[in-house]
Scaffold this motif. Structure first.
Motif, PDB file in Angstrom:
ATOM      1  N   PHE A  98       0.853  -1.195   0.000  1.00  0.00           N
ATOM      2  CA  PHE A  98       0.000   0.000   0.000  1.00  0.00           C
ATOM      3  C   PHE A  98       0.886   1.241   0.000  1.00  0.00           C
ATOM      4  CE2 PHE A  98      -4.653   0.466   0.977  1.00  0.00           C
ATOM      5  CZ  PHE A  98      -4.752   1.825   0.742  1.00  0.00           C
ATOM      6  N   VAL A  99       1.931   1.180   0.815  1.00  0.00           N
ATOM      7  CA  VAL A  99       2.853   2.319   0.956  1.00  0.00           C
ATOM      8  C   VAL A  99       3.599   2.587  -0.350  1.00  0.00           C
ATOM      9  CG1 VAL A  99       4.858   3.207   2.200  1.00  0.00           C
ATOM     10  CG2 VAL A  99       3.110   1.908   3.431  1.00  0.00           C
ATOM     11  N   ILE A 100       4.138   1.534  -0.985  1.00  0.00           N
ATOM     12  CA  ILE A 100       4.925   1.771  -2.202  1.00  0.00           C
ATOM     13  C   ILE A 100       4.034   2.165  -3.379  1.00  0.00           C
ATOM     14  CG2 ILE A 100       6.716   0.174  -1.409  1.00  0.00           C
ATOM     15  CD1 ILE A 100       5.832  -1.762  -3.651  1.00  0.00           C
ATOM     16  N   THR A 101       2.772   1.774  -3.333  1.00  0.00           N
ATOM     17  CA  THR A 101       1.844   2.208  -4.379  1.00  0.00           C
ATOM     18  C   THR A 101       1.703   3.727  -4.363  1.00  0.00           C
ATOM     19  OG1 THR A 101       0.615   0.126  -4.297  1.00  0.00           O
ATOM     20  CG2 THR A 101      -0.531   2.015  -5.232  1.00  0.00           C
ATOM     21  N   GLU A 102       1.713   4.304  -3.171  1.00  0.00           N
ATOM     22  CA  GLU A 102       1.612   5.758  -3.020  1.00  0.00           C
ATOM     23  C   GLU A 102       2.969   6.439  -3.243  1.00  0.00           C
ATOM     24  OE1 GLU A 102      -1.275   7.783  -1.805  1.00  0.00           O
ATOM     25  OE2 GLU A 102      -2.223   6.033  -2.701  1.00  0.00           O
ATOM     26  N   ALA A 103       3.993   5.947  -2.542  1.00  0.00           N
ATOM     27  CA  ALA A 103       5.321   6.577  -2.623  1.00  0.00           C
ATOM     28  C   ALA A 103       5.966   6.364  -3.989  1.00  0.00           C
ATOM     29  CB  ALA A 103       6.225   6.024  -1.524  1.00  0.00           C
ATOM     30  N   ASP A 105       4.993   7.061  -6.757  1.00  0.00           N
ATOM     31  CA  ASP A 105       4.715   8.169  -7.671  1.00  0.00           C
ATOM     32  C   ASP A 105       5.946   9.043  -7.898  1.00  0.00           C
ATOM     33  OD1 ASP A 105       2.699   9.801  -9.125  1.00  0.00           O
ATOM     34  OD2 ASP A 105       3.137  11.283  -7.588  1.00  0.00           O
ATOM     35  N   ASN A 106       6.921   8.945  -7.004  1.00  0.00           N
ATOM     36  CA  ASN A 106       8.167   9.712  -7.099  1.00  0.00           C
ATOM     37  C   ASN A 106       8.921   9.345  -8.380  1.00  0.00           C
ATOM     38  OD1 ASN A 106      11.075  10.333  -6.652  1.00  0.00           O
ATOM     39  ND2 ASN A 106      10.377  10.985  -4.638  1.00  0.00           N
ATOM     40  N   VAL A 109      11.576   6.543  -8.576  1.00  0.00           N
ATOM     41  CA  VAL A 109      11.150   5.137  -8.505  1.00  0.00           C
ATOM     42  C   VAL A 109      10.966   4.598  -9.917  1.00  0.00           C
ATOM     43  CG1 VAL A 109       9.392   3.532  -7.690  1.00  0.00           C
ATOM     44  CG2 VAL A 109      10.035   5.511  -6.278  1.00  0.00           C
ATOM     45  N   LYS A 110      11.709   3.542 -10.242  1.00  0.00           N
ATOM     46  CA  LYS A 110      11.701   2.992 -11.596  1.00  0.00           C
ATOM     47  C   LYS A 110      10.952   1.668 -11.704  1.00  0.00           C
ATOM     48  CE  LYS A 110      14.092   6.486 -12.841  1.00  0.00           C
ATOM     49  NZ  LYS A 110      13.409   7.581 -13.569  1.00  0.00           N
ATOM     50  N   ALA A 111      10.692   1.002 -10.586  1.00  0.00           N
ATOM     51  CA  ALA A 111       9.964  -0.264 -10.613  1.00  0.00           C
ATOM     52  C   ALA A 111       9.420  -0.575  -9.229  1.00  0.00           C
ATOM     53  CB  ALA A 111      10.860  -1.403 -11.093  1.00  0.00           C
ATOM     54  N   LYS A 194       0.161   1.931 -12.107  1.00  0.00           N
ATOM     55  CA  LYS A 194      -0.435   2.276 -13.398  1.00  0.00           C
ATOM     56  C   LYS A 194       0.594   2.897 -14.341  1.00  0.00           C
ATOM     57  CE  LYS A 194      -5.232   2.750 -11.908  1.00  0.00           C
ATOM     58  NZ  LYS A 194      -6.433   3.619 -11.842  1.00  0.00           N
ATOM     59  N   GLN A 195       1.695   3.397 -13.782  1.00  0.00           N
ATOM     60  CA  GLN A 195       2.741   4.034 -14.599  1.00  0.00           C
ATOM     61  C   GLN A 195       4.083   3.321 -14.548  1.00  0.00           C
ATOM     62  OE1 GLN A 195       1.006   6.198 -12.227  1.00  0.00           O
ATOM     63  NE2 GLN A 195      -0.522   6.575 -13.824  1.00  0.00           N
ATOM     64  N   LYS A 196       4.325   2.527 -13.515  1.00  0.00           N
ATOM     65  CA  LYS A 196       5.642   1.913 -13.320  1.00  0.00           C
ATOM     66  C   LYS A 196       5.586   0.400 -13.553  1.00  0.00           C
ATOM     67  CE  LYS A 196       7.006   5.982 -11.851  1.00  0.00           C
ATOM     68  NZ  LYS A 196       7.573   6.355 -10.550  1.00  0.00           N
ATOM     69  N   PRO A 197       6.647  -0.180 -14.143  1.00  0.00           N
ATOM     70  CA  PRO A 197       6.683  -1.636 -14.294  1.00  0.00           C
ATOM     71  C   PRO A 197       6.624  -2.309 -12.928  1.00  0.00           C
ATOM     72  CG  PRO A 197       8.840  -0.670 -14.759  1.00  0.00           C
ATOM     73  CD  PRO A 197       7.879   0.467 -14.646  1.00  0.00           C
ATOM     74  N   SER A 198       5.845  -3.381 -12.847  1.00  0.00           N
ATOM     75  CA  SER A 198       5.607  -4.009 -11.546  1.00  0.00           C
ATOM     76  C   SER A 198       5.796  -5.522 -11.600  1.00  0.00           C
ATOM     77  CB  SER A 198       4.185  -3.693 -11.064  1.00  0.00           C
ATOM     78  OG  SER A 198       3.976  -2.299 -10.948  1.00  0.00           O
ATOM     79  N   TRP A 199       6.237  -6.059 -10.478  1.00  0.00           N
ATOM     80  CA  TRP A 199       6.373  -7.498 -10.268  1.00  0.00           C
ATOM     81  C   TRP A 199       5.555  -7.856  -9.033  1.00  0.00           C
ATOM     82  CZ3 TRP A 199       9.647  -4.603 -12.881  1.00  0.00           C
ATOM     83  CH2 TRP A 199      10.359  -5.157 -13.956  1.00  0.00           C
TER      84      TRP A 199
END
Length: 255
Positions: A98-103, A105-106, A109-111, A194-199
């Motif tokens: 939950f935290v990294i989903t919000e943070a 946005d910086n 943060v590349k992934a 929604k904007q960053k590549p995710s695993w």
């Protein structure tokens, strides 16, 4: 040494120096790996992953969430991002997702890497997310004291870290950080996946977050998904497999 020999030697030295400079210039800078723990845990929950990352040349920061509110935990991760001073990969476990989903946005943060974690969409809370799947056993093992909520030892052994040794379960229980009820009021407003590549790592034996919910969140985030036969604390029960996923994300960023 005659002038011709000196000229040839100087040229050779200059050529080697230029070659070394180009090699150094072309070496990719590795991102900092920022690890964000969940509720009823602390930064030591990444203790089996950190040494391997450091050994492979990564700078690692394990955030110590106060678990007092979503805003306070986001602020702790944002401080870690600022401290990193360059590209970062955020890795979140459980509430840490939950935290990294919000943070996330910086722009640094590349992934994002989710480990049996919440990956909320805009407007969602832990409660509204949890309603999307059958309840788990965890809620039976929570206790309130002094305005904070903690996990009972039985909860650690049966619903949180059920595939760890008894000794490791004792450690997990001992280092847990009580959680403020304010955390559960947090509402997602920035959705980095929604904007960053995710695993995403799904823990198939999870009794804290329903694995069906984990699969749902991974799918809608279009995350590259790995399923591990693990309890909720996959980074402790399956550290090598979790490490592989983090390294895959890191290599994607440095390509």
């Amino acid at each position: 040494m005659n002038s011709l020999a000196l000229l040839l030697l100087s040229g050779a030295i200059l050529s080697i120096s230029n070659s070394e400079a180009q090699t150094k210039k072309s070496d990719p800078v590795k991102p900092t790996i920022i690890l964000v723990h969940g509720l009823w845990a602390d930064g030591s929950s990444w203790s089996k992953v950190i040494p391997s990352l450091v050994a492979q040349g990564y700078k690692v920061i394990s955030v110590q969430n106060p678990t007092t509110s979503l805003e306070n935990d986001i602020a702790a991760t944002q401080r870690a991002i600022a401290l990193a001073g360059g590209d970062v990969i955020l890795v979140g476990h459980s509430w840490g997702g939950f935290v990294i989903t919000e943070a996330g946005d910086n722009p640094q943060v590349k992934a994002l890497v989710y480990v049996a974690a919440y990956a909320p969409d805009n407007g969602e809370t832990i409660s509204s997310l949890s309603d999307k799947a059958a309840p788990t056993q965890l809620t039976s093992f929570l206790q309130a004291e002094g305005g904070f909520i903690s996990l009972t030892k039985e909860g650690v052994t049966k619903a949180f870290a059920n595939d760890l040794s008894a000794q490791e379960q004792e450690l997990v229980f001992s280092v847990q950080q009580p959680t403020s009820p304010e955390v559960f009021k947090g509402v997602a407003s920035k959705v980095a996946w929604k904007q960053k590549p995710s695993w995403y790592i799904v823990a198939s034996e999870d009794k804290t977050i329903n694995p069906d919910l984990e699969r749902l969140m991974a799918q809608r985030a279009k995350a590259k998904t790995t399923t591990l036969k693990s309890s909720h604390v996959a980074m402790l029960s399956k550290p090598n497999q979790v490490l592989e996923v983090i390294l895959e994300a890191a290599k994607h960023v440095t390509q």
